[in-house]
Design a protein around this motif. Sequence first.
Motif, PDB file in Angstrom:
ATOM      1  N   LEU A  20       0.146 -16.588 -54.140  1.00 48.59           N
ATOM      2  CA  LEU A  20      -0.319 -16.293 -52.793  1.00 48.59           C
ATOM      3  C   LEU A  20       0.910 -16.125 -51.908  1.00 48.59           C
ATOM      4  CD1 LEU A  20      -3.233 -18.873 -52.441  1.00 48.59           C
ATOM      5  CD2 LEU A  20      -3.469 -16.381 -52.261  1.00 48.59           C
ATOM      6  N   VAL A  21       0.919 -15.065 -51.103  1.00 46.77           N
ATOM      7  CA  VAL A  21       2.062 -14.796 -50.240  1.00 46.77           C
ATOM      8  C   VAL A  21       1.566 -14.525 -48.819  1.00 46.77           C
ATOM      9  CG1 VAL A  21       4.059 -13.322 -49.808  1.00 46.77           C
ATOM     10  CG2 VAL A  21       3.371 -13.832 -52.165  1.00 46.77           C
ATOM     11  N   GLU A  22       2.017 -15.350 -47.883  1.00 46.43           N
ATOM     12  CA  GLU A  22       1.607 -15.180 -46.492  1.00 46.43           C
ATOM     13  C   GLU A  22       2.490 -14.135 -45.793  1.00 46.43           C
ATOM     14  OE1 GLU A  22       2.690 -18.106 -47.704  1.00 46.43           O
ATOM     15  OE2 GLU A  22       1.130 -19.634 -47.484  1.00 46.43           O
ATOM     16  N   SER A  23       1.910 -13.480 -44.805  1.00 44.51           N
ATOM     17  CA  SER A  23       2.704 -12.599 -43.959  1.00 44.51           C
ATOM     18  C   SER A  23       3.458 -13.446 -42.938  1.00 44.51           C
ATOM     19  CB  SER A  23       1.791 -11.599 -43.232  1.00 44.51           C
ATOM     20  OG  SER A  23       0.918 -12.286 -42.348  1.00 44.51           O
ATOM     21  N   TRP A  24       4.332 -12.796 -42.174  1.00 42.21           N
ATOM     22  CA  TRP A  24       5.132 -13.509 -41.180  1.00 42.21           C
ATOM     23  C   TRP A  24       4.253 -14.078 -40.074  1.00 42.21           C
ATOM     24  CZ3 TRP A  24       9.762 -15.422 -41.133  1.00 42.21           C
ATOM     25  CH2 TRP A  24      10.366 -15.751 -39.928  1.00 42.21           C
ATOM     26  N   GLY A  25       4.540 -15.311 -39.630  1.00 43.02           N
ATOM     27  CA  GLY A  25       3.810 -15.949 -38.542  1.00 43.02           C
ATOM     28  C   GLY A  25       4.321 -15.453 -37.210  1.00 43.02           C
ATOM     29  N   GLY A  26       4.923 -16.349 -36.423  1.00 46.32           N
ATOM     30  CA  GLY A  26       5.513 -15.889 -35.185  1.00 46.32           C
ATOM     31  C   GLY A  26       5.512 -16.908 -34.076  1.00 46.32           C
ATOM     32  N   LEU A  27       6.049 -16.464 -32.936  1.00 47.77           N
ATOM     33  CA  LEU A  27       6.121 -17.267 -31.723  1.00 47.77           C
ATOM     34  C   LEU A  27       5.132 -16.693 -30.715  1.00 47.77           C
ATOM     35  CD1 LEU A  27       7.522 -19.338 -29.819  1.00 47.77           C
ATOM     36  CD2 LEU A  27       9.167 -17.520 -29.277  1.00 47.77           C
ATOM     37  N   VAL A  28       4.320 -17.551 -30.144  1.00 51.25           N
ATOM     38  CA  VAL A  28       3.317 -17.085 -29.185  1.00 51.25           C
ATOM     39  C   VAL A  28       3.215 -18.089 -28.051  1.00 51.25           C
ATOM     40  CG1 VAL A  28       1.442 -18.177 -30.474  1.00 51.25           C
ATOM     41  CG2 VAL A  28       0.940 -16.243 -28.982  1.00 51.25           C
ATOM     42  N   GLN A  29       2.881 -17.599 -26.880  1.00 48.77           N
ATOM     43  CA  GLN A  29       2.742 -18.481 -25.724  1.00 48.77           C
ATOM     44  C   GLN A  29       1.403 -19.204 -25.744  1.00 48.77           C
ATOM     45  OE1 GLN A  29       3.372 -16.096 -22.209  1.00 48.77           O
ATOM     46  NE2 GLN A  29       5.593 -16.174 -22.426  1.00 48.77           N
ATOM     47  N   PRO A  30       1.322 -20.360 -25.130  1.00 51.75           N
ATOM     48  CA  PRO A  30       0.040 -21.068 -25.034  1.00 51.75           C
ATOM     49  C   PRO A  30      -1.035 -20.175 -24.427  1.00 51.75           C
ATOM     50  CG  PRO A  30       1.822 -22.495 -24.324  1.00 51.75           C
ATOM     51  CD  PRO A  30       2.426 -21.120 -24.511  1.00 51.75           C
ATOM     52  N   GLY A  31      -2.208 -20.224 -25.026  1.00 50.53           N
ATOM     53  CA  GLY A  31      -3.300 -19.368 -24.589  1.00 50.53           C
ATOM     54  C   GLY A  31      -3.330 -18.023 -25.272  1.00 50.53           C
ATOM     55  N   GLY A  32      -2.288 -17.700 -26.006  1.00 47.78           N
ATOM     56  CA  GLY A  32      -2.215 -16.420 -26.693  1.00 47.78           C
ATOM     57  C   GLY A  32      -2.954 -16.424 -28.019  1.00 47.78           C
ATOM     58  N   SER A  33      -2.818 -15.310 -28.738  1.00 43.05           N
ATOM     59  CA  SER A  33      -3.486 -15.189 -30.034  1.00 43.05           C
ATOM     60  C   SER A  33      -2.521 -14.641 -31.063  1.00 43.05           C
ATOM     61  CB  SER A  33      -4.715 -14.288 -29.915  1.00 43.05           C
ATOM     62  OG  SER A  33      -4.327 -12.980 -29.531  1.00 43.05           O
ATOM     63  N   LEU A  34      -2.869 -14.851 -32.311  1.00 43.40           N
ATOM     64  CA  LEU A  34      -2.027 -14.408 -33.422  1.00 43.40           C
ATOM     65  C   LEU A  34      -2.915 -14.142 -34.615  1.00 43.40           C
ATOM     66  CD1 LEU A  34       1.023 -14.059 -34.174  1.00 43.40           C
ATOM     67  CD2 LEU A  34       0.908 -16.376 -35.092  1.00 43.40           C
ATOM     68  N   ARG A  35      -2.551 -13.135 -35.368  1.00 45.60           N
ATOM     69  CA  ARG A  35      -3.308 -12.790 -36.573  1.00 45.60           C
ATOM     70  C   ARG A  35      -2.332 -12.609 -37.710  1.00 45.60           C
ATOM     71  NH1 ARG A  35      -8.260  -9.729 -36.916  1.00 45.60           N
ATOM     72  NH2 ARG A  35      -8.110  -9.464 -34.659  1.00 45.60           N
ATOM     73  N   PHE A  36      -2.553 -13.300 -38.826  1.00 46.15           N
ATOM     74  CA  PHE A  36      -1.740 -13.027 -40.005  1.00 46.15           C
ATOM     75  C   PHE A  36      -2.569 -13.126 -41.270  1.00 46.15           C
ATOM     76  CE2 PHE A  36      -1.052 -17.449 -41.214  1.00 46.15           C
ATOM     77  CZ  PHE A  36      -1.056 -18.147 -40.019  1.00 46.15           C
ATOM     78  N   SER A  37      -1.964 -12.711 -42.373  1.00 41.58           N
ATOM     79  CA  SER A  37      -2.732 -12.539 -43.597  1.00 41.58           C
ATOM     80  C   SER A  37      -2.024 -13.142 -44.796  1.00 41.58           C
ATOM     81  CB  SER A  37      -2.991 -11.053 -43.837  1.00 41.58           C
ATOM     82  OG  SER A  37      -1.771 -10.363 -43.986  1.00 41.58           O
ATOM     83  N   CYS A  38      -2.722 -13.086 -45.921  1.00 40.12           N
ATOM     84  CA  CYS A  38      -2.206 -13.654 -47.166  1.00 40.12           C
ATOM     85  C   CYS A  38      -2.713 -12.783 -48.314  1.00 40.12           C
ATOM     86  CB  CYS A  38      -2.709 -15.085 -47.315  1.00 40.12           C
ATOM     87  SG  CYS A  38      -2.237 -15.890 -48.840  1.00 40.12           S
ATOM     88  N   ALA A  39      -1.826 -12.421 -49.220  1.00 41.46           N
ATOM     89  CA  ALA A  39      -2.195 -11.592 -50.367  1.00 41.46           C
ATOM     90  C   ALA A  39      -2.113 -12.407 -51.643  1.00 41.46           C
ATOM     91  CB  ALA A  39      -1.264 -10.389 -50.460  1.00 41.46           C
ATOM     92  N   GLY A  40      -3.143 -12.293 -52.463  1.00 42.60           N
ATOM     93  CA  GLY A  40      -3.181 -13.012 -53.723  1.00 42.60           C
ATOM     94  C   GLY A  40      -3.012 -12.079 -54.905  1.00 42.60           C
ATOM     95  N   SER A  41      -2.507 -12.618 -56.002  1.00 39.71           N
ATOM     96  CA  SER A  41      -2.374 -11.841 -57.232  1.00 39.71           C
ATOM     97  C   SER A  41      -2.481 -12.770 -58.423  1.00 39.71           C
ATOM     98  CB  SER A  41      -1.042 -11.079 -57.268  1.00 39.71           C
ATOM     99  OG  SER A  41       0.051 -11.971 -57.195  1.00 39.71           O
ATOM    100  N   GLY A  42      -2.929 -12.226 -59.539  1.00 35.83           N
ATOM    101  CA  GLY A  42      -3.006 -12.993 -60.771  1.00 35.83           C
ATOM    102  C   GLY A  42      -4.245 -13.847 -60.938  1.00 35.83           C
ATOM    103  N   PHE A  43      -5.181 -13.749 -59.977  1.00 33.85           N
ATOM    104  CA  PHE A  43      -6.417 -14.515 -60.089  1.00 33.85           C
ATOM    105  C   PHE A  43      -7.477 -13.840 -59.218  1.00 33.85           C
ATOM    106  CE2 PHE A  43      -6.708 -16.720 -55.974  1.00 33.85           C
ATOM    107  CZ  PHE A  43      -5.435 -16.477 -55.465  1.00 33.85           C
TER     108      PHE A  43
END
Length: 122
Positions: free
Chosen positions: A4-27
């Motif tokens: 499983l490999v996550e995408s980059w997270g990040g820095l966000v201000q309070p009240g903000g939003s963030l979206r990231f993902s994760c890719a799986g392989s081998g199962f």
Amino acid sequence: QEQLVESWGGLVQPGGSLRFSCAGSGFRFDDYSIGWFRQAPGKTREAVVCISSDDRLAYYGDAVKDRFSIWVDAAKNSLGLHMKDLKADDTAVYYCAAATSCPVLTSKPTIWGKGSQVTVST
């Protein structure tokens, strides 16, 4: 090799939003309960959300309920996390993971990624 490999997270201000993902392989996602847990500095792991292999329902931790949402594309072996109304307490390393059941996703995951840092700060 199961991975499983996550995408980059990040820095966000309070009240903000963030979206990231994760890719799986081998199962296959359908063979596991899958989701996210997080760990903040000096704290124990905390469950964020898990989709159960039994009923395919999403179970959210109390701290993130109504603010976070998980999405899964089983055909592409990918999952993601959409976070909104972020707070400083959400600062942590976020891990996507697969386990035999949701109760052990955080404590005994079968497969997990290296983690992605999310920082909520001004």
